[in-house]
Design a protein around this motif. Structure first.
Motif, mmCIF file in Angstrom:
data_model
loop_
_atom_site.group_PDB
_atom_site.id
_atom_site.type_symbol
_atom_site.label_atom_id
_atom_site.label_comp_id
_atom_site.label_asym_id
_atom_site.label_seq_id
_atom_site.Cartn_x
_atom_site.Cartn_y
_atom_site.Cartn_z
ATOM 1 N N ILE A 89 0.839 -1.201 0.000
ATOM 2 C CA ILE A 89 0.000 0.000 0.000
ATOM 3 C C ILE A 89 0.875 1.252 0.000
ATOM 4 O O ILE A 89 1.678 1.439 0.918
ATOM 5 N N PRO A 90 0.742 2.121 -0.999
ATOM 6 C CA PRO A 90 1.534 3.352 -1.016
ATOM 7 C C PRO A 90 1.178 4.239 0.180
ATOM 8 O O PRO A 90 -0.007 4.473 0.443
ATOM 9 N N PRO A 91 2.158 4.717 0.934
ATOM 10 C CA PRO A 91 1.855 5.547 2.111
ATOM 11 C C PRO A 91 1.016 6.783 1.780
ATOM 12 O O PRO A 91 0.222 7.239 2.611
ATOM 13 N N ALA A 92 1.175 7.310 0.569
ATOM 14 C CA ALA A 92 0.450 8.524 0.190
ATOM 15 C C ALA A 92 -1.060 8.316 0.157
ATOM 16 O O ALA A 92 -1.819 9.295 0.183
ATOM 17 N N LEU A 93 -1.523 7.057 0.109
ATOM 18 C CA LEU A 93 -2.959 6.807 0.066
ATOM 19 C C LEU A 93 -3.632 7.024 1.423
ATOM 20 O O LEU A 93 -4.847 7.154 1.498
ATOM 21 N N ASP A 94 -2.845 7.028 2.499
ATOM 22 C CA ASP A 94 -3.392 7.221 3.845
ATOM 23 C C ASP A 94 -4.523 6.233 4.142
ATOM 24 O O ASP A 94 -5.581 6.589 4.660
#
Length: 225
Positions: free
Chosen positions: A37-42
């Motif tokens: 999961i990309p961290p930017a997706l929160d």
């Protein structure tokens, strides 16, 4: 023809998660999504044993035996995470507070029926656990699984033969041969692995198939290990 690995399937699921979603990852294969999961997706990850705000374990951090997910795997907590008892955790699941749940499955039917808790009468220890609550209480249900059983029978079927977890709940299936939406009683191919022709899909899918657009092509070597 190179099929997708479990990690590659997990990466596809992670890429499709919408920003800020509250997501439950079921026991087994779905827990692999955590690592992609990309961290930017929160994304806020929920675990049915009472965690909201879960993340993968930092390799540099020693595991805490008191911090585990529903699969009993060690995890970390994000900033602002909360710990609750089972009653509150299941209230989140049953009350429609989760945006997406990603579950494993033994079978998925073309009408969205889900069978993922028992292999039938010969299963020595069947237990539905929280899968039923997740399946009926979450707004969107996705499934991760391999398209065929060990006996080379399709898991994408016209009607489930195994005991049901929930009826008419699955909207998308991620498999080792591609991604399929479920609509109007059909499996709708959205993406297929390179080298898999539309005409050969019946070797993998027992249920009815419908097409709404040419599917995208998935190249395993591009997705990484």
């Amino acid at each position: 023809m190179q099929r997708l690995t479990r990690q590659q399937i997990a990466r596809l699921v992670a890429q499709d998660l919408p920003r800020y979603a509250v997501v439950n990852l079921g026991i087994g294969m779905p827990t692999l999504v955590t690592d992609h999961i990309p961290p930017a997706l929160d994304i806020q990850l929920h675990s049915e044993n009472g965690i909201l705000g879960m993340s993968r374990l930092d390799p540099a951090q020693p595991p805490d035996p008191d911090l585990i997910n529903a699969s009993k795997e060690p995890i970390s907590l994000t900033s602002g995470a909360s710990i609750s008892d089972h009653a509150l955790s299941f209230a989140m699941m049953r009350g429609g507070h989760l945006d997406i749940t990603v579950l494993g499955a033994f079978e998925v039917a073309a009408n969205g029926d889900l069978a993922n808790w028992s292999l039938g009468e010969d299963d020595p220890l069947p237990s539905v656990g929280g899968a039923m609550d997740l399946a009926v209480g979450t707004r969107t249900v996705w499934v991760m699984m391999e398209a065929l059983t060990r006996d080379h029978a399709s898991r994408l079927v016209p009607q489930c033969r195994l005991p049901l977890t929930a009826q008419h709940v699955v909207s998308r299936v991620y498999t080792d041969i591609g991604i399929f939406d479920i609509a109007d009683g059909h499996f709708v191919p959205k993406a297929l692995i390179a080298g898999l022709s539309p005409g050969s899909l019946t070797e993998w899918i027992a249920g009815p198939i419908a097409w709404d657009a040419p599917p995208a092509t998935l190249a395993p070597q591009v997705l990484g290990a």
